[in-house]
Design a protein around this motif. Structure first.
Motif, short mmCIF file in Angstrom:
data_model
loop_
_atom_site.label_atom_id
_atom_site.label_comp_id
_atom_site.label_asym_id
_atom_site.label_seq_id
_atom_site.Cartn_x
_atom_site.Cartn_y
_atom_site.Cartn_z
N TYR A 50 6.40 12.35 3.42
CA TYR A 50 4.86 12.45 2.42
C TYR A 50 3.35 12.14 3.62
CZ TYR A 50 7.76 12.83 -1.64
OH TYR A 50 8.80 12.86 -2.21
N SER A 51 4.24 11.06 4.14
CA SER A 51 2.49 10.62 5.59
C SER A 51 4.00 10.73 7.07
CB SER A 51 2.68 9.35 5.39
OG SER A 51 1.68 8.82 5.83
N ARG A 80 5.76 10.76 -5.15
CA ARG A 80 4.44 10.30 -5.07
C ARG A 80 3.38 8.95 -5.58
NH1 ARG A 80 5.41 16.48 -4.26
NH2 ARG A 80 5.29 16.91 -2.10
N ARG A 81 3.78 8.77 -6.62
CA ARG A 81 3.01 7.76 -7.95
C ARG A 81 3.65 6.86 -7.76
NH1 ARG A 81 4.85 9.99 -12.77
NH2 ARG A 81 7.03 8.60 -12.21
N HIS A 82 4.70 6.48 -6.66
CA HIS A 82 4.46 5.62 -6.43
C HIS A 82 4.25 5.00 -4.27
CE1 HIS A 82 7.10 2.67 -8.87
NE2 HIS A 82 7.27 4.39 -9.71
N ARG A 83 2.99 5.86 -3.72
CA ARG A 83 3.18 5.88 -2.62
C ARG A 83 3.92 6.39 -1.32
NH1 ARG A 83 0.12 2.95 -5.29
NH2 ARG A 83 0.28 0.67 -4.38
N LEU A 129 1.87 -1.48 -0.03
CA LEU A 129 0.20 -0.09 0.43
C LEU A 129 0.78 1.14 -0.35
CD1 LEU A 129 -2.14 -0.92 2.56
CD2 LEU A 129 -2.75 -1.25 0.08
N VAL A 130 1.75 1.21 0.03
CA VAL A 130 2.80 2.36 0.79
C VAL A 130 4.80 1.42 0.60
CG1 VAL A 130 1.71 3.31 2.53
CG2 VAL A 130 3.26 2.33 2.59
N SER A 131 5.04 2.49 -0.39
CA SER A 131 6.82 2.41 -0.30
C SER A 131 7.54 3.48 0.69
CB SER A 131 6.83 2.75 -1.87
OG SER A 131 6.54 3.35 -2.09
N ILE A 177 6.24 6.96 1.72
CA ILE A 177 5.97 7.28 3.06
C ILE A 177 6.99 8.74 3.01
CG2 ILE A 177 6.21 7.00 5.44
CD1 ILE A 177 5.48 3.97 4.82
#
Length: 364
Positions: free
Chosen positions: A334-335, A101-104, A69-71, A106
């Motif tokens: 990013y998160s 961001r395209r790869h979600r 879900l994230v990377s 963190i």
């Protein structure tokens, strides 16, 4: 002036660009990307051209975490750019953020090989990066000048180190090049050293894949020190462009008085010279040394320092060399919530590589 970003550099184009940088940049090489992909990372090479000439770039490694879900996105010893060139910095960082961001992601973790200074820290912070709690690569190290002749390199060493090199050779220690058949011995001695010194090592598969990709390209050499047929020490020097470094070494507790490690390091320096390398990075000394030297303070009393890299520092400094002190690792988050959880996991696991392996396990 026209700046463009692109992803389709050939291996030859990319390595020619990376090889021109003045620091040890093997981890930004095309082959290092192939090696990391064999371990389950995705390597993406992002470059910036000015009027058709490649002027900046970053090999970005992407690792999905549990459930995909994230990377995390990691740029070891990069990005490669001139930080005073504001338009190029903005162009490359914008493209890197878009990809992350395209790869979600963190976090986007960078570890550029640039000298430490408060001004450099402020510049990185002005781009939204924060100082990471974890360095994955050495922040402080020493560079040995290989452009000198052998006699001068030896003369720059501590007299005890010179004596030990000659003592080892006189008393029957020999050095030979290793092959894939020696990797089990190599790993066994890495394990032995890690247990004695109390530091972690990577998996057996990590070193095997590293060898399988980098050895055929001529980027690593396995050297073994032997006495009466017994392997006493191993070292894997690496080279890329005109720079070399030791990434891995290990030894047994047998026949330590024969000083096999000193002889093995000397043979590593000579091998690097034969590859036309002009510097050799000893790959890690205590960060406190760089911080004290930068601030103009006396170095800590070595006799009072225990653990960490202090033991290997006493060995490495004997070979001479100039202390280098990099700015360290920086994170663009990013998160925030997931970033805090990631740092908790990193604290418990001890390394980015172990976090990646945990992700592989949970994803399966």
């Amino acid at each position: 002036m026209k700046l463009t970003t692109f992803f389709d550099a050939t291996a030859e184009q990319w390595n020619a660009f990376v090889g021109q940088w003045p620091d040890f940049a093997l981890m930004q090489s095309y082959e290092w990307g192939q090696f990391k992909e064999a371990l389950g990372w995705k390597a993406i090479r992002l470059a910036v051209k000015r009027d058709g000439q490649l002027v900046a770039g970053a090999q970005m490694f992407i690792k999905p975490l549990p459930l995909g879900l994230v990377s995390i996105v990691y740029v070891p010893r990069g990005p490669l750019l001139h930080w005073e060139d504001e338009p190029t910095v903005q162009a490359l960082l914008s493209a890197m953020h878009a990809l992350a961001r395209r790869h979600r992601a963190i976090v986007l973790k960078i570890e550029p090989a640039i000298d430490y200074s408060p001004e450099m820290q402020q510049q990185l912070q002005s781009y939204g990066f924060r100082r990471s709690d974890f360095n994955n690569q050495p922040q402080c190290s020493m560079l040995i000048d290989l452009s000198l002749d052998d006699d001068t390199i030896l003369a720059n060493m501590h007299k005890t180190t010179r004596y030990n090199i000659r003592y080892s050779a006189r008393h029957g220690v020999t050095v030979r090049a290793g092959t894939a058949a020696d990797l089990d011995t190599f790993y066994h001695l890495l394990q032995s050293t890690a247990r004695q010194a109390g530091f972690p090592i990577r998996s057996r598969e990590y070193y095997r894949q590293e060898w399988n990709v980098l050895a055929p390209a001529g980027h690593v050499k396995l050297l073994l020190a032997l006495y009466e047929g017994e392997v006493l020490a191993v070292r894997m020097p690496s080279c890329f462009g005109s720079q070399a470094a030791t990434l891995h070494s290990g030894s047994s507790s047998n026949h330590r008085k024969l000083k096999p490690n000193e002889l093995l390091m000397w043979e590593s320096l000579k091998w690097a010279k034969s590859q036309n390398c002009t510097t050799y990075d000893v790959w890690g000394i205590p960060d406190e040394i760089g911080a004290h030297l930068y601030q103009g303070q006396p170095l800590p009393d070595e006799e009072e320092q225990k653990g960490g890299l202090w033991g290997v520092y006493r060995f490495k400094r004997g070979f001479g060399g100039k202390v280098i002190y990099h700015v360290g690792a920086y994170d663009f988050v990013y998160s925030p919530l997931m970033y805090r959880l990631m740092n908790i996991a990193m604290t418990r696991l001890g390394s980015l590589e172990k976090l990646a392996r945990l992700g592989d396990y949970l994803n399966h």
